[in-house]
Enzyme design. Structure first.
Site, short mmCIF file in Angstrom:
data_model
loop_
_atom_site.label_atom_id
_atom_site.label_comp_id
_atom_site.label_asym_id
_atom_site.label_seq_id
_atom_site.Cartn_x
_atom_site.Cartn_y
_atom_site.Cartn_z
N ALA A 124 3.50 53.92 37.91
CA ALA A 124 4.09 52.59 37.86
C ALA A 124 3.50 51.88 39.18
O ALA A 124 3.09 52.14 40.00
CB ALA A 124 5.48 52.88 38.40
N ASN A 148 10.57 5.16 2.14
CA ASN A 148 10.04 4.19 2.93
C ASN A 148 10.54 4.35 4.28
O ASN A 148 9.79 3.68 5.07
CB ASN A 148 10.84 2.83 2.22
CG ASN A 148 10.50 2.80 0.99
OD1 ASN A 148 9.17 2.73 0.68
ND2 ASN A 148 11.38 2.56 -0.12
N ARG A 192 8.40 0.47 7.57
CA ARG A 192 9.56 0.85 7.66
C ARG A 192 9.56 2.03 8.30
O ARG A 192 10.65 2.72 8.67
CB ARG A 192 10.24 0.89 6.27
CG ARG A 192 10.73 -0.66 5.90
CD ARG A 192 11.24 -0.75 4.39
NE ARG A 192 9.98 -0.78 3.45
CZ ARG A 192 10.05 -0.75 2.12
NH1 ARG A 192 11.35 -0.78 1.55
NH2 ARG A 192 9.02 -0.45 1.36
C1 UD1 Z 1 7.78 0.07 -5.36
C2 UD1 Z 1 8.03 -0.68 -6.83
C3 UD1 Z 1 9.52 -0.59 -7.16
C4 UD1 Z 1 9.64 1.04 -7.20
C5 UD1 Z 1 9.42 1.87 -5.87
C6 UD1 Z 1 9.57 3.37 -6.06
C7 UD1 Z 1 6.34 -2.51 -6.91
C8 UD1 Z 1 6.24 -4.07 -6.56
N1 UD1 Z 1 7.46 -2.12 -6.60
O1 UD1 Z 1 8.40 -0.47 -4.21
O2 UD1 Z 1 9.59 -1.37 -8.26
O3 UD1 Z 1 11.42 1.03 -7.41
O4 UD1 Z 1 8.04 1.45 -5.65
O5 UD1 Z 1 9.56 3.97 -5.02
O6 UD1 Z 1 5.37 -1.80 -7.34
N2 UD1 Z 1 0.78 0.37 -1.70
C9 UD1 Z 1 -0.60 0.30 -1.86
N3 UD1 Z 1 -1.29 -1.02 -1.63
C10 UD1 Z 1 -0.36 -2.07 -1.44
C11 UD1 Z 1 1.16 -1.88 -1.39
C12 UD1 Z 1 1.61 -0.70 -1.59
O7 UD1 Z 1 -1.27 1.19 -2.19
O8 UD1 Z 1 -0.81 -3.04 -1.19
C13 UD1 Z 1 1.25 1.82 -2.12
C14 UD1 Z 1 2.12 2.23 -0.92
O9 UD1 Z 1 1.11 2.93 0.03
C15 UD1 Z 1 3.04 3.08 -1.59
C16 UD1 Z 1 3.18 2.64 -2.78
O10 UD1 Z 1 2.04 1.87 -3.09
O11 UD1 Z 1 2.38 4.51 -1.62
C17 UD1 Z 1 4.31 1.80 -3.21
O12 UD1 Z 1 4.45 0.80 -2.18
P1 UD1 Z 1 5.80 0.47 -1.41
O13 UD1 Z 1 5.53 -0.87 -0.86
O14 UD1 Z 1 6.38 1.37 -0.81
O15 UD1 Z 1 6.61 -0.16 -2.67
P2 UD1 Z 1 8.28 -0.24 -2.88
O16 UD1 Z 1 8.66 -1.31 -2.13
O17 UD1 Z 1 8.87 0.97 -2.49
CA CA Z 2 8.19 2.88 -1.70
#
Ligand code: UD1
Ligand code: CA
Length: 449
Positions: free
Chosen positions: A419, A224, A14
């Site tokens: 100058a 995000n 995003r």
């Molecule tokens: C996640 C939570 C959500 C919470 C929110 C808070 C889950 C399923 N959901 O959602 O409940 O309210 O954070 O900000 O956990 N990442 C990895 N590997 C992956 C996917 C993600 O390392 O395969 C890392 C990303 O780099 C990031 C973090 O995990 O730093 C969160 O991932 P993101 O996809 O942003 O989760 P949210 O949809 O925000």
């Molecule tokens: Ca997030």
């Protein structure tokens, strides 16, 4: 025993960026650096960084983090899948695992300490951080009973309209009992809207979860997209300014100024509108900065005035007056009470006390003695097309307007340069140097017919 894991493997779709999300900068530090800094005070035994998308780049950016262990998650199949990658490196580990989302950068260290303390005292399998957000859109919702026992976390996109009305939000920060988490991690399924393995599903599987609700919901804002990045930057900047206002700095228009974590101010500094401080800069007591300045990695001593100027990687001693419209860069070092005025650039040069360069000059790779007076338009010609050379000007010397000093060149003390001179040879102390065409006048020219 405490281990910390930072989830930093996601792409951050995003953000629409070529840069991995956790490397986006916020007030001069990357998101992941901020997340790591928030848990430093807890002095964890292990620090694990889960990397995946552009793993090498993320790893390189954190190379200076001593003792960090990098764990590869390939492919990135969700936050639960990310933590599954720890089953091997944390085999036999019997302590707590603090899991931090790499995109939640405003956490206060005290909040994490409180979370850990609450977890230890509750005996739950997991204690998670929550907040009530005015707009929880996009976040997981936390379902708890009146006693603080959490039964489940449901992602926004998986919630029914009634469930979405619940404003208790998952911060993405959890303190787990690792052996109990390790038992349920293999049981996660991809039974959700995104078809990923969700760390949040471990809460229902563990059957023993509690939460800590933070008073200041700002702390849990995740990033995000660029709108959330800008919102977090604004909150962080406000925190930094408020801190320094409490320490005795006046901001005449606080919202228009930005600071970095490394900015330090003395007392009774006045910062006028549109000033920006980056890197590690120190501004001494009673300085007046702005309006319109950029100061980066520089030390400014007491009682200095800077107006509409740029100062980078430089040092300015007490009582100097800089600007308007001056630039100091690449180790410009100014002694006390210097005056560097309009449209003057000083680069990699030392100016001893009392030097005046008031108008339209370039001083590059030069060493100026005390009280040198630089006439308007004086240029040190430091580059011969291949190499840079230095110019030395002895104490008390004066250059006339529009002088060009072709380096390498040394002017002794108390030299006067006429100058419009272009000087290519050294000048001894006390001499007058002229290097220009002699003027001639042809009378009656206009009437020549
Ligand atoms: C996640 C939570 C959500 C919470 C929110 C808070 C889950 C399923 N959901 O959602 O409940 O309210 O954070 O900000 O956990 N990442 C990895 N590997 C992956 C996917 C993600 O390392 O395969 C890392 C990303 O780099 C990031 C973090 O995990 O730093 C969160 O991932 P993101 O996809 O942003 O989760 P949210 O949809 O925000
Ligand atoms: Ca997030």
């Amino acid at each position: 025993m405490l281990a910390v894991a930072v989830l930093a493997a996601g792409k951050g779709t995003r953000m629409k960026s070529d840069l991995p999300k956790v490397l986006q900068p916020l007030a001069g530090a990357t998101l992941v650096e901020r997340v790591l800094a928030s848990c430093e005070q807890l002095a964890p035994e292990r620090r694990l960084l889960i990397v995946g998308h552009q793993a090498e780049r993320v790893q390189r950016s954190l190379a200076h983090q001593a003792g960090a262990e990098f764990v590869l998650q390939q492919p990135q199949n969700g936050t639960g899948h990310a933590v599954q990658q720890l089953l091997e490196p944390l085999r036999g580990f019997a302590g707590e695992l603090l899991v931090l989302n790499g995109d939640v950068p405003l956490l206060r260290p005290e909040t994490l300490a409180e979370l850990l303390a609450k977890h230890r005292q509750s005996g739950a399998a997991v204690t998670l951080l929550t907040a009530r957000l005015a707009d929880p859109t996009g976040y997981g919702r936390v379902f708890s009973d009146g006693e603080g026992r959490v039964s489940a976390i449901i992602e926004h996109r998986d919630c029914s309209p009634e469930q979405r009305a619940n404003d208790l939000t998952n911060a993405g920060i959890y303190c787990f009992d690792w052996p109990r988490l390790a038992e349920v991690l293999p049981r996660l399924t991809t039974d959700n809207d995104q078809g990923e393995l969700y760390l949040t599903d471990t809460v229902a599987l563990l059957g023993s979860a509690t939460h800590l609700e933070v008073a200041d919901s700002d702390e849990i804002h995740g990033i995000n997209d660029r709108l959330q990045l800008a919102a977090c930057e604004a909150r962080l900047q406000q925190r930094l300014r408020e801190h320094w206002m409490r320490e005795g700095v006046t901001f005449t228009d606080p919202a228009s100024c930005t600071l970095s974590d490394g900015t330090r101010f003395g007392r009774d500094v006045i910062v006028d509108p549109q000033c920006h401080f980056r890197g590690a800069s120190v501004i001494g007591d009673r300085c007046r900065i702005g309006p319109g300045c950029l100061i980066e990695n520089s030390q400014i001593a007491e009682d200095v005035e800077v107006l509409h100027s740029v100062i980078r990687d430089s040092q300015v001693a007490r009582g100097c007056v800089i600007g308007p419209f001056a630039q100091l860069r690449a180790q410009a070092v100014l002694g006390e009470n210097c005056r560097v005025g309009n449209f003057v650039e000083v680069k990699n040069s030392t100016l001893a006390a009392g030097v005046k360069a008031n108008h339209l000059s370039y001083l590059g790779d030069a060493d100026l003695g005390a009280n040198v007076n630089i006439g308007a338009g004086t240029i040190t010609a430091n580059f011969d097309g291949v190499r840079k050379h230095r110019t030395a000007i002895g104490a008390g010397s004066k250059t006339g307007a529009n002088s060009v000093l072709v380096a390498p060149i040394t002017l002794g003390e108390d030299v006067t340069v006429g100058a419009g001179s272009t000087l290519t040879k050294d000048v001894p102390a006390g001499a007058l140097a002229l290097g220009r065409a002699r003027q001639w006048v042809k009378e009656g020219w206009a009437a020549r017919g």
